[in-house]
Every structure is written in C-alpha cells, then in structure tokens.
Motif scaffolding. Structure first.
Motif, short mmCIF file in Angstrom:
data_model
loop_
_atom_site.label_atom_id
_atom_site.label_comp_id
_atom_site.label_asym_id
_atom_site.label_seq_id
_atom_site.Cartn_x
_atom_site.Cartn_y
_atom_site.Cartn_z
N ALA A 90 3.27 5.73 -5.71
CA ALA A 90 3.24 5.57 -7.42
C ALA A 90 2.14 6.52 -7.67
O ALA A 90 2.03 7.25 -8.83
CB ALA A 90 2.69 4.20 -7.74
N SER A 91 1.07 6.58 -6.92
CA SER A 91 -0.21 7.51 -7.12
C SER A 91 0.34 9.16 -7.10
O SER A 91 -0.03 9.95 -8.35
CB SER A 91 -1.22 7.51 -6.20
OG SER A 91 -2.35 8.31 -6.81
N MET A 92 1.06 9.41 -6.36
CA MET A 92 1.67 10.84 -6.20
C MET A 92 2.47 11.05 -7.30
O MET A 92 2.93 12.22 -7.79
CB MET A 92 2.41 11.13 -4.69
CG MET A 92 1.46 11.24 -3.49
SD MET A 92 2.34 11.59 -2.14
CE MET A 92 2.82 9.76 -1.42
N ARG B 195 5.68 5.54 -15.93
CA ARG B 195 5.82 4.44 -15.21
C ARG B 195 6.78 3.67 -16.47
O ARG B 195 6.34 3.56 -17.77
CB ARG B 195 4.58 3.61 -14.77
CG ARG B 195 4.96 2.18 -14.37
CD ARG B 195 3.79 1.74 -13.51
NE ARG B 195 4.17 0.43 -12.79
CZ ARG B 195 3.49 -0.21 -11.94
NH1 ARG B 195 2.27 0.33 -11.47
NH2 ARG B 195 3.69 -1.36 -11.44
N GLN C 278 2.67 9.72 -10.44
CA GLN C 278 1.79 9.84 -11.40
C GLN C 278 1.09 11.30 -11.66
O GLN C 278 1.18 12.04 -12.74
CB GLN C 278 0.76 8.68 -11.59
CG GLN C 278 1.47 7.42 -11.91
CD GLN C 278 0.36 6.26 -11.91
OE1 GLN C 278 -0.73 6.29 -11.14
NE2 GLN C 278 0.54 5.29 -12.59
N GLU C 279 0.64 11.77 -10.67
CA GLU C 279 0.18 13.03 -10.48
C GLU C 279 1.20 14.09 -10.84
O GLU C 279 0.72 15.18 -11.44
CB GLU C 279 -0.50 13.23 -9.19
CG GLU C 279 -1.79 12.38 -8.77
CD GLU C 279 -2.39 12.71 -7.54
OE1 GLU C 279 -2.01 13.60 -6.85
OE2 GLU C 279 -3.32 11.96 -7.00
N THR D 180 8.27 -0.34 -9.99
CA THR D 180 8.10 -0.99 -8.99
C THR D 180 8.57 -2.27 -9.23
O THR D 180 8.70 -2.77 -10.58
CB THR D 180 6.91 -0.92 -8.65
OG1 THR D 180 5.79 -1.72 -9.46
CG2 THR D 180 6.01 0.83 -8.48
N HIS E 275 0.72 -1.19 -0.09
CA HIS E 275 0.04 0.07 -0.02
C HIS E 275 0.76 1.24 0.17
O HIS E 275 0.50 2.14 -0.51
CB HIS E 275 -1.09 0.17 1.17
CG HIS E 275 -2.18 -1.08 1.15
ND1 HIS E 275 -1.64 -2.27 1.58
CD2 HIS E 275 -3.35 -0.94 0.61
CE1 HIS E 275 -3.01 -3.03 1.36
NE2 HIS E 275 -4.02 -2.35 0.82
N ASP F 281 5.55 -5.24 -6.39
CA ASP F 281 4.61 -4.29 -5.82
C ASP F 281 5.00 -3.66 -4.43
O ASP F 281 4.02 -2.81 -3.75
CB ASP F 281 3.32 -5.08 -5.45
CG ASP F 281 2.74 -5.61 -6.79
OD1 ASP F 281 3.00 -4.83 -8.07
OD2 ASP F 281 2.14 -6.47 -6.73
N GLN G 16 1.86 1.75 -3.42
CA GLN G 16 0.68 2.12 -4.35
C GLN G 16 0.39 3.60 -4.23
O GLN G 16 0.15 4.39 -5.15
CB GLN G 16 -0.64 1.25 -3.98
CG GLN G 16 -1.76 1.80 -4.62
CD GLN G 16 -3.08 1.02 -4.05
OE1 GLN G 16 -3.37 1.09 -2.83
NE2 GLN G 16 -3.62 0.12 -4.94
N ALA G 17 0.67 4.03 -2.95
CA ALA G 17 0.39 5.37 -2.59
C ALA G 17 1.50 6.41 -3.14
O ALA G 17 1.28 7.50 -3.75
CB ALA G 17 0.21 5.73 -0.92
#
Length: 441
Positions: free
Chosen positions: A31-33, A41, A35-36, A59, A25, A62, A28-29
């Motif tokens: 990677a989201s930041m 990737r 991408q924003e 990554t 997790h 994961d 995941q968090a």
C-alpha cells in the motif's frame, strides 16, 4: 536484459521481503508503494467515483489487497488484464492462551499454519509479528500491527547424543516438539503474554493508548533477511518467497505499466489453508471489485469477465539436483531458466492452451525463456488461487510461477533472474492493446 535493472529489482525485492514478515505487513508495504505511485485508496463501504486513467487500491482484513487502473485508452469493457498472488506463507502462529513454563523456561504454544516444513524451524533466530486488537482507555477497540524485529525466541534441536536415530528417523510432533523458548523465569515469575504485547505496542507506536490487549494474530518468523547467494549471486534466499515474490513481481509490473489498458492486481490472504475466508480467493473480494468497476450492470460485468484474463502467479517446484527423480523427465524446471507454465489435466492448475499460448507470445516479445511443469503422474498435485478464481468468475486463467527450491521451508531459494523476467512479461501483459483473444464471428 539489463543486468543493472535486474540487480535494482532484486535489491528492492529483498527490502520488501524483509519488511513483509506477515500478510499484514506485506499489505502495508505494498500500500505504501502504491500511494507513492499516486494510487488512490478506496473504502469498500463508500461510493466509488472511478475515472478513465484513474489508479486505485483497497484492502480487506488488512491482509489482502486489490490495486487497479482504469485504462486511459481501453476501459474495463474491453477486458481487464489481471494478475493474482497470495500474501500468506506457512508458519507457526501463537495460540490464544500460549503461556507454557517447563523446566523454568517460558515458552509459547503454537499452531501450524499451512503445510509447513517443520524441521528447518529448529535452531533459527526467531522474532514475532502480526496484528493486535486492543482496548484503549475509553473502552474502544482498536487494532495495530506489531513487529518485535529482534530475535526473541529459539526452538533448539535435541542433541544427537539423546536421539541417535535422528538422521534416519526424525519426525516432529507439532504439539510438543516446536514450542519456542522466550526466556528463563525465576520461580515466582508468572508470564503474561498479553502484557508483553501491550508493552511492545507502546514501544513501537508513539503515544498509543493501550489499556489491555484483547486478541491477536501473530506468527513467528526467521530474522535472517533475504540475500543473494551463490558464487556469482545466482540465487536469492529468503523466507516467504512463496508467495511474496509473486506479489512483489505483480506489483512492480503494474507500477511500470503505461496505464493505457485496464489492469488489476489482487493479492489474497489464506491461500495456504484453502482460500475460504472473507479475504481469500474463495471469498467474494474479486467478484465484488469487478462488479463495482463494471458499475453494477450485469451486461457490463459479463462483458468485462468474458474479455478478461487472470495470470495466477505462484511459485513452481524447480528440479532439485539431489532428488531429480521427483520430477517428470520432460518437465523439470531449472532456476534462472525462465518462469514456469503450470499445467494439470485434472484442473489443479487453471492453465489451458489459450492462456498458455498468449503467455508464450508475450514472453517471446520480451525475449524471456519459458518452461513448463507437469507433476509426475504417480504423485499428487498442489493447487493455487488459479482454479478458484477461474471457477468463481468464469475468467480465462493461466497458472505460472518462478521455479523455487525448498518451498514451504523457513528459507527458500529462487533464481536471481526469474522474478525480473516474470515482471517484464507481466508488464507486457498489462500493456497489451486490443483483444487478448480472437473474437468469434
């Protein structure tokens, strides 16, 4: 220091800690930041087309992440400014065949991951999260993350009336004493943990096709979220400060950097159990990424590593007011007094005078105080990914960290200014132009 900027930083940190309940997790968090922020990737199995000024991330498993910027003004050959941290924290992980029924209570067998302080796990509201492998209706294996979020388990203490010596002699048997209770069962109930997981997957992921759960990597966590504490909010209390605080700090520094210099952040899994894995610092992840950035050319790779530096960020032991004798008299870091340079003559930390000196210069520019930590000479010293990275790549390395209380507890404590201060110095490090060290004639 802008107090408003520090407060915003800490608010976002607490939100990240609440989401990053497992290494999966956390990645995941992050990677989201990324991408924003416009990072692209990359897939390890595909060709990379890197461009000056490009921002990329990848990554592995994961649970580990590498993000890097190809400098718009200075390419990797002029040196890569790198920060490293780790995504894992000590915890209790569910065993493969975990179901236990004792006295009518449905419990799960757990395995201790890393150097856990076990006593604080009693009497906490626990939830469960991690990664699940499952077969869909076509017989194809898939994976998905799962997070129950709500409290579903509890490990009750034994009442003092039944253990009168508990405050003098309390030891915990990890095989028999820390099995979490999930529920009470009727006499004819037969618990099936994999069916429970399948139902949770369907609940979390709309339209997911789960025929049966094959396997999992799941850990319990405390549902109490990160929060400021202290009369004046001087501290941050949370689970997993070691070492998600450093992951977040390094990430924020990279996102705030101007992109002129080639820069990299690596957050490895499995540091708490020795780092020897495909996703750990003893694995090939960083070396593989650096070789691909260098274009696979040996001379370019050698130039990149020779002119680069790694800052290994991992929390440090703050001097505890109730146990001050556990520190060397001259090396007792205080919370909110600045990040800590970690030094060990026996190379349990990778700091040397060059890397420490450069950090002190950068900190002075940002007006950030600096502390130093050396373990008592009559005590054993822990370690970090710093020596592993230095030994595996030949790159100059500094070990540094934010001072913390209760390291490896289910809830740790750090100063509310220290992570922000460290992030400012790391951003300065990422932006530092010219050679990091003097070039020999």
């Amino acid at each position: 220091m802008s107090q408003a900027s520090c407060d915003t930083f800490n608010q976002t940190l607490c939100e990240f800690l609440a989401a990053a309940v497992t290494p999966f997790h956390a990645v995941q968090a992050m990677a989201s930041m990324l991408q924003e922020a416009g990072f692209q990737r990359l897939q390890e199995a595909r060709n990379w087309q890197l461009a000056a000024g490009g921002k990329y991330y990848l990554t592995r498993n994961d649970s580990s992440l590498v993000a890097f910027v190809v400098g718009s003004e200075a390419g990797p050959g002029q040196g890569m400014r790198m920060v490293g941290a780790h995504t894992d924290s000590p915890c209790l992980m569910v065993k493969p065949q975990p179901e236990k029924v004792r006295q009518g209570y449905y419990q799960l067998g757990v395995e201790v991951y890393g150097g856990v302080l076990l006593n604080p796990w009693f009497d906490r509201d626990l939830s469960l999260a991690g990664r699940v492998s499952y077969a869909d209706s076509s017989g194809v294996m898939q994976t998905a993350l799962v997070n129950f979020q709500r409290p579903i388990a509890f490990i009750p203490s034994l009442a003092i009336h039944l253990d009168r010596e508990v405050n003098q002699h309390r030891s915990v048997n990890p095989q028999t004493d820390i099995l979490p209770i999930l529920t009470q069962l009727q006499s004819d109930d037969k618990p099936d943990f994999r069916s429970l997981l399948a139902g949770q997957l369907r609940s979390e992921h709309t339209g997911i096709d789960v025929d049966r759960v094959l396997d999992y990597e799941l850990s319990f966590y405390d549902t109490q979220v990160a929060a400021p504490v202290g009369l004046n909010g001087e501290f941050i209390a949370s689970a997993r400060l070691d070492n998600l605080l450093s992951c977040f700090t390094g990430l924020q520094a990279l996102l705030a950097a101007d992109g002129s210099q080639s820069s990299l952040l690596i957050c490895n899994d499995h540091e708490e159990v020795g780092s020897l894995s495909t996703a750990g610092a003893q694995g090939p992840l960083l070396r593989s990424v650096l070789r691909r950035i260098a274009g696979g050319d040996e001379a370019s790779y050698a130039a990149l590593t020779d002119s680069s530096m790694m800052i290994s960020a991992d929390n440090a032991h703050g001097i505890h007011p109730n146990f001050a004798d556990r520190h060397d008299d001259n090396h007792g870091p205080k919370l909110n007094a600045g990040p800590v340079i970690k030094i060990n003559a026996n190379q349990r930390y990778a700091t040397n005078s060059e890397t420490a000196g450069l950090y002190r210069l950068l900190a002075a520019v940002e007006d950030v105080p600096v502390q130093a930590f050396v373990v008592r000479t009559d005590m054993a010293c822990g370690s970090t990914i710093g020596p592993i990275t230095a030994g595996g790549t030949g790159i100059r390395t500094l070990d540094i960290g934010v001072p913390t209380f209760g390291m490896h507890s289910i809830r740790e404590l750090a100063g509310s200014r220290d992570a922000w201060d460290l992030s400012r110095v790391l951003r300065r490090f990422y932006n530092h132009s010219g050679p990091l060290f003097a070039v020999a004639d």
